[in-house]
Design an enzyme around this catalytic site. Structure first.
Site, short mmCIF file in Angstrom:
data_model
loop_
_atom_site.label_atom_id
_atom_site.label_comp_id
_atom_site.label_asym_id
_atom_site.label_seq_id
_atom_site.Cartn_x
_atom_site.Cartn_y
_atom_site.Cartn_z
N ASP A 135 -24.82 67.62 68.67
CA ASP A 135 -23.80 68.60 68.23
C ASP A 135 -23.72 70.42 68.05
O ASP A 135 -25.77 70.32 67.69
CB ASP A 135 -23.54 68.76 67.47
CG ASP A 135 -21.90 68.29 66.56
OD1 ASP A 135 -22.06 67.35 67.81
OD2 ASP A 135 -22.19 67.21 65.70
N ARG A 185 -19.85 67.77 76.17
CA ARG A 185 -18.94 68.41 75.52
C ARG A 185 -18.79 69.48 75.12
O ARG A 185 -19.08 70.37 75.19
CB ARG A 185 -19.13 67.77 74.27
CG ARG A 185 -18.23 67.16 73.36
CD ARG A 185 -18.47 67.31 71.96
NE ARG A 185 -19.23 66.11 71.60
CZ ARG A 185 -19.41 65.70 70.60
NH1 ARG A 185 -20.04 66.64 69.58
NH2 ARG A 185 -19.80 63.92 70.69
N GLU A 293 -10.22 75.60 62.31
CA GLU A 293 -9.35 75.55 63.73
C GLU A 293 -7.59 76.09 63.71
O GLU A 293 -7.12 76.46 65.45
CB GLU A 293 -9.76 74.36 64.53
CG GLU A 293 -11.43 74.31 64.88
CD GLU A 293 -11.86 73.71 64.66
OE1 GLU A 293 -13.24 72.62 65.88
OE2 GLU A 293 -11.10 72.21 64.64
#
Length: 308
Positions: A135, A185, A293
């Site tokens: 990540d 990603r 988000e």
């Protein structure tokens, strides 16, 4: 403005106490977080795999300040990977990890300790027959994370990495990463970044995301399109058609609990759809970024506090 406020709150100890102290918060958390422990998470993950979905699993936690805590995080990932192998789902279930949870921000020997812990997890992932993805956290961690990625890919070329389109530097990073088999990603970015390093307006982030996606799709890399934005998904499909990429030459990714109908639609259309499944009791920072988000997530949260 609301998103910036929520992202600031994700780093606030005072707000953490207020939010986690509300018992009904858990009703919303359960939508996004697959339980407090591996036993609970394994049930949800196995069910997702049975539905034809792939999974990436994140044990929640970040900004570890103690080497023993970093080692405990490493050991939790080793246990997790063994569990997935024992359940026969490892081939569809990889792991995602934050280097700050493995020691990247320790006061001494931070990069060395984080890398050693990551190597141990990569070895366990290889032995289980699966992969792992790093990540990406805020902009201050990018160089260290990409440095760790280079070290890891020397022995484990399948290690993936998340790249945030919101950062100005991302176009260059994506160009460097767009090599054969490179698992990348692509996300928009879920951290509050200063205007000196990142796009601030949604339409600018969207344009940057599309530019990065074009670079990846037109290369021999393995793009992981991590977005709930239908327009981004549609553009990805147009690029797949334009470049003649096979269905298994890339994948889509979405968060657990968000747009589940669309997740199944993608699977039904022949795409690989991977669900990002977090679990653990250190859920506050992750939860607040999910609220930031999408405004719909905030309304879901507020409604849950008044409905019994």
């Amino acid at each position: 403005m609301l998103s910036q406020t929520l992202l600031a709150a994700s780093r606030s100890a005072k707000m953490r106490g207020m939010i986690t102290g509300v018992p009904l918060t858990r009703r919303v958390v359960d939508r996004f977080v697959a339980g407090d422990n591996l036993d609970q998470a394994s049930l949800i993950i196995s069910d997702l795999v049975d539905q034809g979905l792939a999974v990436t699993v994140d044990r929640l936690g970040e900004d570890t300040q103690d080497a023993a805590d970093a080692a405990a995080t490493r050991d939790a990932y080793l246990e997790m990977l063994k569990r997935f192998a024992d359940l026969g789902i490892a081939h569809r279930t990889e792991v995602s990890l934050k280097l700050s949870a493995l020691g990247q921000k320790l006061p001494q020997d931070a990069e060395k300790i984080a890398l050693e812990n990551a190597i141990a997890i990569a070895e366990a992932a290889r032995d289980a027959g699966t992969t792992m993805t790093l990540d990406m956290e805020d902009h201050t961690t990018v160089d260290a994370t990409l440095g760790a990625l280079r070290e890891l890919r020397g022995e484990f070329p399948w290690v993936g990495v998340a790249i945030q389109a919101a950062l100005f530097r991302t176009e260059g990073d994506v160009a460097d990463l767009a090599t054969a088999g490179s698992r990348v990603r692509l996300v928009k970015g879920a951290y509050m970044e200063p205007a000196s390093v990142a796009h601030q307006e949604k339409h600018e982030v969207d344009k940057a995301y599309v530019r990065a996606m074009k670079t990846l799709m037109r290369s021999s890399a393995y793009p992981m399109i991590a977005s709930h934005d239908q327009r981004m998904i549609d553009i990805a499909h147009a690029l797949i058609a334009e470049t003649g990429r096979a269905h298994d030459a890339q994948e889509f990714q979405m968060l657990h609990g968000i747009r589940t109908t669309e997740q199944h639609r993608l699977v039904d259309g022949g795409d690989t759809m991977r669900v990002y499944v977090p679990f653990g009791d250190d859920w506050y920072g992750y939860f607040m970024r999910r609220l930031a988000e999408r405004p719909a997530n905030v309304m879901f949260f507020l409604n849950s506090l008044v409905k019994r």
